[in-house]
Design an enzyme around this catalytic site. Structure first.
Site, PDB file in Angstrom:
ATOM      1  N   GLU A 108     -11.985  26.836  24.709  1.00  0.00           N
ATOM      2  CA  GLU A 108     -11.007  26.810  25.822  1.00  0.00           C
ATOM      3  C   GLU A 108     -11.586  27.420  27.336  1.00  0.00           C
ATOM      4  O   GLU A 108     -10.969  28.133  27.837  1.00  0.00           O
ATOM      5  CB  GLU A 108      -9.667  27.553  25.788  1.00  0.00           C
ATOM      6  CG  GLU A 108      -8.886  27.002  24.501  1.00  0.00           C
ATOM      7  CD  GLU A 108      -7.494  27.783  24.345  1.00  0.00           C
ATOM      8  OE1 GLU A 108      -7.242  28.827  25.012  1.00  0.00           O
ATOM      9  OE2 GLU A 108      -6.408  27.121  23.747  1.00  0.00           O
ATOM     10  N   GLU A 132      -5.828  23.538  17.826  1.00  0.00           N
ATOM     11  CA  GLU A 132      -4.798  24.617  17.403  1.00  0.00           C
ATOM     12  C   GLU A 132      -3.498  23.968  17.609  1.00  0.00           C
ATOM     13  O   GLU A 132      -3.236  23.659  18.907  1.00  0.00           O
ATOM     14  CB  GLU A 132      -5.098  25.586  18.102  1.00  0.00           C
ATOM     15  CG  GLU A 132      -6.362  26.447  18.288  1.00  0.00           C
ATOM     16  CD  GLU A 132      -6.604  27.626  19.256  1.00  0.00           C
ATOM     17  OE1 GLU A 132      -5.582  28.224  19.674  1.00  0.00           O
ATOM     18  OE2 GLU A 132      -7.503  28.219  19.208  1.00  0.00           O
TER      19      GLU A 132
END
Ligand SMILES: *[C@@H]1O[C@H](CO)[C@@H](O)[C@H](O)[C@H]1NC(C)=O
Ligand SMILES: *[C@@H]1O[C@H](CO)[C@@H](O)[C@H](O)[C@H]1NC(C)=O
Ligand SMILES: *[C@@H]1O[C@H](CO)[C@@H](O)[C@H](O)[C@H]1NC(C)=O
Ligand SMILES: *[C@@H]1O[C@H](CO)[C@@H](O)[C@H](O)[C@H]1NC(C)=O
Ligand SMILES: *[C@@H]1O[C@H](CO)[C@@H](O)[C@H](O)[C@H]1NC(C)=O
Length: 481
Positions: free
Chosen positions: A118, A264
Site C-alpha cells: 500500500e 486483502e
C-alpha cells in the site's frame, strides 16, 4: 489447479472460463510477540484446503516451511526497502537472488513478488511516490535476468484509495486519484506489458468503522434494500462497487483486460463495536460462498482471485488504525479457529495442532490491593503499552469487566507476553499470580504459547497505518446514495 501457464491464460480470459477455480489464499503476517511454528501453520493451511499464501516479507523460516508444500506463494517487499531497490539494480538483483531464486530452487512455489505494501496510501504523504515505480522496474529486470519472469510475476498491493468515483456513487465514474493518476497509469501499463496483475486491498469493515451512518447491510453479501443501479449493473454490496470502480478506472485508461487480485479482504473480531465473531463470520462466509460459486462482480463475472486477511491474530501490530487491528485473524494467536467457516472443502476450520502452552497461571490484581493506590493507573498503562489491551473497551469481548477486571486483564496480558516471568507479575503491592482462570463468558484471559518473545524483531508494516483512508471511497459511494 492447472499449470502456471494455464493460470495465466485463465487470468487473461477468465470471462469465458466458467468453472475455473483459483482457490482461496490467506495473508500470513508475523507482527506477533509469539509465533506459531511455521511447519505447523503450513500443515494447518493444507488441512483447510487453503491454496495460496501472501507474505509481507521474505521470512526465511516461513519460506523454508513452504518448500514442496503445494502452496503458491506471494512474497512481499516492505516499503522501507523501496528506496534501496529503486536506486540500485544490484540491490534488486540481490533481493531476487536471495529471496526468490534460492527458495524457488528449493521447491517453494513462488508466483508473485509484491513490491511494497500500500505504498500510495494518502496517509503516507507520498513517501514512496518516486521510489515505487523504479523499484518495480528493477525487480522485474532482476526476475528476467534470473530467468524467472514467466514464473514469478511482479505486482504492487495497492490500497483502494488510489482510485475513486469522485462525488458519484457509480463505479462507472471511477478513475485513479488525481494526485497519483500519471504514476498509476505508468504502473498499470508496466504491469500489463509484463503480464502481471493489479493487486488491491478492499475493506468494507473500515467503511462501517469510519462512518456510523454507513448501512451495515451494504457491507455484507446478503442483499441491500437500496442497491446502486449503474446503467443496469446492480450493486448490492460495497465490495462489488469498490472492485468495479477499479475495473472502470483501468478501462478508462485503456486496460480493459488487466487481471485483478484482491490482496486483502476480511473482517476483525474484536476491538470495536462492529468487530465481532458474528459479523466476521457473516462477512467471510458471504465472501467465500461467492468465491466458491465463481460469482465475481457485475463488471467481472467469474472467479475472483483473493487472499483473506488474515490468518492468525497479531498481538504486536500498530493500533494506530484502531484496536481492531490486532484481531483480523481467522484464527486466534494460538491457531484455534474463531468461528465456523467453510473455505470450500470442510464446513469447519481446522486449527493448528500440537501447540505448546505455558503453565496454567495468570497474573491478576491482588485481592489485598488498594484501588486508590496511585500506582494503579500507572501500572495499567505500563502493562497495556507493552502488551495488548485491545479487548478492553466499549462493546469489545472484555468490555463488561469492572475496574478490577480491567486491571487484572492488563496485568495478565503483560505477564503472558513476557513468558510468565516472575518479574512480569511484580506490580508493586498490586499484583499476584493465580491458578484459577479469571476468564468470564466471551472475555478470555489468555495463556501464552511457547515460542520466542520476539517483539523486538517485529516487522513494521506501513500499510496498516492507513486502512481508515481506504474507506474514503466507500464513504463517498455511500454518502451520495
Ligand atoms: C531478503 O528479505 C529479507 C526480509 O524482507 C530482508 O531483510 C533482506 O534484506 C533481503 N535480502 C536481500 C539480499 O535483499
Ligand atoms: C503525514 O502528514 C501528517 C500531517 O502532516 C502527519 O501527521 C503524518 O505523521 C504524516 N505521515 C507520515 C507517514 O509521514
Ligand atoms: C481484451 O480481451 C478481448 C477478448 O480476449 C479482446 O478482444 C480485446 O481486444 C482485449 N482488449 C484489450 C484492450 O486488450
Ligand atoms: C476498562 O477499561 C476500558 C479500556 O481502557 C475502559 O474503556 C473502561 O471504561 C474500563 N472499565 C471500567 C469499569 O473502568
Ligand atoms: C506496599 O505497601 C506497604 C504498606 O501497605 C508500603 O509500606 C510500601 O511502601 C508499599 N510498596 C510499594 C513498592 O509501593
Amino acid at each position: 489447479m492447472g499449470s502456471f501457464r494455464g493460470s495465466v491464460v485463465a487470468l487473461l480470459c477468465f470471462n469465458v472460463l466458467v468453472g475455473f477455480v483459483f482457490g482461496i489464499g490467506v495473508n500470513w503476517g508475523t507482527q506477533d510477540t509469539h509465533a506459531l511454528p511455521p511447519a505447523s501453520v503450513v500443515k494447518m493451511l493444507k488441512d483447510n484446503g487453503i491454496q495460496k499464501v501472501k507474505l509481507f516479507d521474505a521470512d526465511y523460516t516461513i519460506l523454508n516451511a513452504l518448500r514442496k508444500s503445494g502452496l503458491q506463494v506471494m512474497v512481499g517487499i516492505p516499503n522501507e526497502m523501496l528506496y534501496g531497490l529503486a536506486n540500485s539494480v544490484a540491490a534488486a538483483e540481490n533481493w531476487v537472488s536471495k529471496n526468490i531464486s534460492s527458495h524457488v530452487s528449493n521447491g517453494v512455489d513462488i508466483r508473485y513478488a509484491a513490491v511494497g505494501n500500500e505504498p500510495l496510501l494518502s496517509t503516507l504523504n507520498g513517501s514512496f511516490l518516486t521510489t515505487i515505480f523504479p523499484a518495480l522496474q528493477n525487480i522485474q529486470s532482476a526476475l528476467i535476468k534470473a530467468g524467472l519472469s514467466n514464473q514469478v510475476k511482479v505486482t504492487i498491493p495497492l490500497n483502494a484509495d488510489v482510485y475513486d468515483s469522485g462525488t458519484s456513487t457509480k463505479p462507472s465514474d471511477g478513475d485513479f486519484r488525481a494526485d497519483t493518476k500519471d504514476l498509476m497509469v505508468n504502473i498499470v501499463k508496466f504491469l500489463s506489458d509484463n503480464g502481471a496483475p493489479f493487486t488491491v486491498n478492499i475493506y468494507p469493515f473500515i467503511s462501517l468503522y469510519n462512518d456510523p451512518s454507513f448501512p451495515a447491510e451494504y457491507a455484507f453479501f446478503d442483499g441491500y434494500s437500496s442497491p446502486i443501479d449503474d446503467n443496469g449493473k446492480i450493486y448490492q454490496n460495497v465490495f462489488d462497487a469498490n472492485h468495479d470502480t477499479l475495473v472502470w478506472s483501468l478501462q478508462k485508461n485503456g486496460f480493459n483486460n488487466l487481471s485483478i487480485i484482491v490482496g486483502e479482504i476480511g473482517w476483525p473480531t474484536d476491538g470495536d463495536r462492529n468487530a465481532n465473531l458474528q459479523y466476521a463470520q457473516r462477512f467471510n462466509q458471504g465472501f467465500m460462498t461467492r468465491i466458491k460459486n465463481n460469482v465475481g462482480t457485475p463488471m467481472r463475472p467469474g472467479p475472483v482471485d483473493a487472499y483473506l486477511f488474515s490468518l492468525v491474530d497479531e498481538d504486536a501490530k500498530s493500533i494506530q488504525p484502531g484496536n481492531f487491528e490486532r484481531h483480523w485473524g481467522l484464527f486466534y494467536f494460538d491457531g484455534t479457529p474463531k468461528y465456523q467457516l467453510s473455505l470450500g472443502t470442510a464446513n469447519a476450520l481446522v486449527g493448528v495442532s500440537g501447540v505448546q502452552y505455558l503453565a496454567k497461571k495468570w497474573c491478576v490484581l491482588s485481592p489485598s490491593a488498594n484501588l486508590d493506590d496511585p500506582q494503579v493507573p500507572l501500572s495499567v498503562s505500563y502493562a497495556c503499552e507493552r502488551a495488548d489491551c485491545t479487548s478492553l473497551g466499549y462493546e469489545t469481548s472484555c468490555g463488561n469487566l469492572d475496574i478490577k477486571g480491567n486491571i487484572s486483564y492488563a496485568f495478565n496480558s503483560y505477564y503472558q507476553v513476557h513468558d510468565q516471568l516472575d518479574t512480569a507479575c511484580k506490580f508493586p503491592n498490586l499484583s499476584a499470580v493465580t491458578t484459577s482462570d479469571p476468564s468470564t463468558g466471551d472475555c478470555k484471559f489468555r495463556i501464552m504459547i511457547e515460542g520466542d518473545y520476539s517483539s523486538s524483531s517485529v516487522n513494521g508494516r506501513a500499510g496498516a497505518l492507513g486502512k481508515p483512508l481506504c474507506s474514503i471511497l466507500f464513504v463517498l459511494l455511500f454518502t451520495f446514495l
